[in-house]
Design a protein around this motif. Sequence first.
Motif, PDB file in Angstrom:
ATOM      1  N   PHE A  99       0.853  -1.191   0.000  1.00 24.10           N
ATOM      2  CA  PHE A  99       0.000   0.000   0.000  1.00 24.10           C
ATOM      3  C   PHE A  99       0.886   1.238   0.000  1.00 24.10           C
ATOM      4  O   PHE A  99       1.748   1.400   0.864  1.00 24.10           O
ATOM      5  CB  PHE A  99      -0.903  -0.008   1.231  1.00 24.10           C
ATOM      6  N   ILE A 100       0.693   2.108  -0.992  1.00 21.57           N
ATOM      7  CA  ILE A 100       1.486   3.331  -1.101  1.00 21.57           C
ATOM      8  C   ILE A 100       0.590   4.521  -0.748  1.00 21.57           C
ATOM      9  O   ILE A 100      -0.343   4.849  -1.487  1.00 21.57           O
ATOM     10  CB  ILE A 100       2.083   3.504  -2.508  1.00 21.57           C
ATOM     11  N   SER A 101       0.886   5.156   0.370  1.00 17.79           N
ATOM     12  CA  SER A 101       0.123   6.316   0.824  1.00 17.79           C
ATOM     13  C   SER A 101       0.834   7.587   0.381  1.00 17.79           C
ATOM     14  O   SER A 101       2.011   7.786   0.686  1.00 17.79           O
ATOM     15  CB  SER A 101       0.000   6.300   2.354  1.00 17.79           C
ATOM     16  N   HIS A 102       0.114   8.453  -0.331  1.00 15.98           N
ATOM     17  CA  HIS A 102       0.743   9.675  -0.834  1.00 15.98           C
ATOM     18  C   HIS A 102      -0.319  10.708  -1.155  1.00 15.98           C
ATOM     19  O   HIS A 102      -1.506  10.390  -1.283  1.00 15.98           O
ATOM     20  CB  HIS A 102       1.572   9.382  -2.082  1.00 15.98           C
ATOM     21  N   CYS A 129      -2.117   2.193  -4.835  1.00 15.14           N
ATOM     22  CA  CYS A 129      -1.797   3.593  -4.537  1.00 15.14           C
ATOM     23  C   CYS A 129      -3.071   4.286  -4.057  1.00 15.14           C
ATOM     24  O   CYS A 129      -4.151   4.075  -4.612  1.00 15.14           O
ATOM     25  CB  CYS A 129      -1.251   4.305  -5.773  1.00 15.14           C
ATOM     26  N   SER A 130      -2.930   5.141  -3.072  1.00 13.42           N
ATOM     27  CA  SER A 130      -4.112   5.714  -2.423  1.00 13.42           C
ATOM     28  C   SER A 130      -4.650   6.965  -3.099  1.00 13.42           C
ATOM     29  O   SER A 130      -5.593   7.575  -2.595  1.00 13.42           O
ATOM     30  CB  SER A 130      -3.791   6.045  -0.960  1.00 13.42           C
ATOM     31  N   ILE A 156       3.859   1.787   2.467  1.00 16.13           N
ATOM     32  CA  ILE A 156       4.856   2.799   2.112  1.00 16.13           C
ATOM     33  C   ILE A 156       4.190   4.166   2.200  1.00 16.13           C
ATOM     34  O   ILE A 156       3.154   4.401   1.565  1.00 16.13           O
ATOM     35  CB  ILE A 156       5.405   2.570   0.692  1.00 16.13           C
ATOM     36  N   ALA A 157       4.764   5.061   2.982  1.00 13.17           N
ATOM     37  CA  ALA A 157       4.251   6.429   3.081  1.00 13.17           C
ATOM     38  C   ALA A 157       5.236   7.373   2.407  1.00 13.17           C
ATOM     39  O   ALA A 157       6.430   7.351   2.706  1.00 13.17           O
ATOM     40  CB  ALA A 157       4.067   6.826   4.539  1.00 13.17           C
ATOM     41  N   LEU A 158       4.727   8.174   1.479  1.00 11.17           N
ATOM     42  CA  LEU A 158       5.555   9.128   0.748  1.00 11.17           C
ATOM     43  C   LEU A 158       5.296  10.512   1.344  1.00 11.17           C
ATOM     44  O   LEU A 158       4.321  11.187   0.994  1.00 11.17           O
ATOM     45  CB  LEU A 158       5.201   9.088  -0.743  1.00 11.17           C
ATOM     46  N   CYS A 169      -4.664  12.584   4.181  1.00 11.02           N
ATOM     47  CA  CYS A 169      -3.396  11.857   4.287  1.00 11.02           C
ATOM     48  C   CYS A 169      -3.024  11.598   5.737  1.00 11.02           C
ATOM     49  O   CYS A 169      -2.486  10.542   6.081  1.00 11.02           O
ATOM     50  CB  CYS A 169      -2.276  12.627   3.591  1.00 11.02           C
ATOM     51  N   GLN A 170      -3.323  12.579   6.609  1.00 13.86           N
ATOM     52  CA  GLN A 170      -3.033  12.391   8.023  1.00 13.86           C
ATOM     53  C   GLN A 170      -3.886  11.267   8.612  1.00 13.86           C
ATOM     54  O   GLN A 170      -3.399  10.473   9.430  1.00 13.86           O
ATOM     55  CB  GLN A 170      -3.274  13.697   8.784  1.00 13.86           C
TER      56      GLN A 170
END
Length: 360
Positions: A99-102, A129-130, A156-158, A169-170
């Motif tokens: 999971f890619i958080s961005h 991807c979020s 994964i947090a970008l 995002c928070q």
Amino acid sequence: MLTGHKTHPPGTLYTYNNSEPYATDQVEDDLFDTIIEIRNVFSKEIPNIEDAVLLKSGTGLRDANSVLGILRLYLVNEDDYTNAETPLVTDKKEARKIFISHRSTDKKLADIIENFLTSCGISYSNIFCSSLPGNDIEEKISLEVKENLKASVLNIALLSADYYQSAYCQNESGIIWFLDTEKIVIALPEIDDSLMEGFLNSEYKIRRLNSKSDISAICDIVKKFFPDFVSSNAKLNANIDHLIEQYEGVIKTRNIEPPIIPNETNVLEKRILSNEFSDGELLVLNYFYDTQTNSISDDFKQINDWLQKKKVTISVKEAFDVLIDDEIIIFIDGGFTHASIYKMEINTYRELRKLSQKSG
């Protein structure tokens, strides 16, 4: 609301946001009382809520949003949180997700990460991807995002300046923090340890996408969950070089404005605009701002070299003494084993890094 749980004044956060400057301290104290009450009520169901709040002067809004984020997750998905110690991941191999958080404004960089992972043998179906349409203008985590987070074995947090400005995002980072899964925190150039706040704070090691060693470390983590990850060193090195090249190309085109804290909440900015500091003190603050560091050795070599490059001839020793008396700078005596340093107080340094253009 959950049955059996006490409700809280719906207007507390509204009152804080709309309070007059002279009443801010009192209203923040009231806000803290509410946060503490919520924390105490949910301490058993969500033990980690204790770590989500700072309860320091000036953190009222940040603490309230942090608590709201994790409570939203709890309230909309109560069944999953009946036991906070149970990892919310699936053991089904076919459902495993990265999971890619961005933030949507950083989509190009998220795409680069996704392309790198697929070039190394990870299927697109295993990556989520979020940046779904509408995410940035909503605060409630969508069902699709929530389901993919529950299926994730690696998050994964970008992090970027934009990421920290997004309530969505928070909230997403709050879920990632709460889940019992592996986490990789990648930061863009404008974010360093001192600017990491909220759930994904400086307790997590920052990885950079222009560092071969950091990317290699990321690969080692991915391999633990996806055995089909590329095994050829030659191919992996080529993929890493391509990732760095793509990343640096995107970074060159980014126009990043430093996050702005309104004057009424940035105490340092108010003091600068009120001409409270001498020229020497402003030079010291400018040094910390310009070099993006919050400490120097006690021989002043770094700042003297910086002043020389700026063609400024002034002694800053007295300015440091004044700033120490003002508790903006702390002197740390290293004793016999370590070098002594001057270090900027961390909350003031964060305010310094977030000055608006008219005071910067």
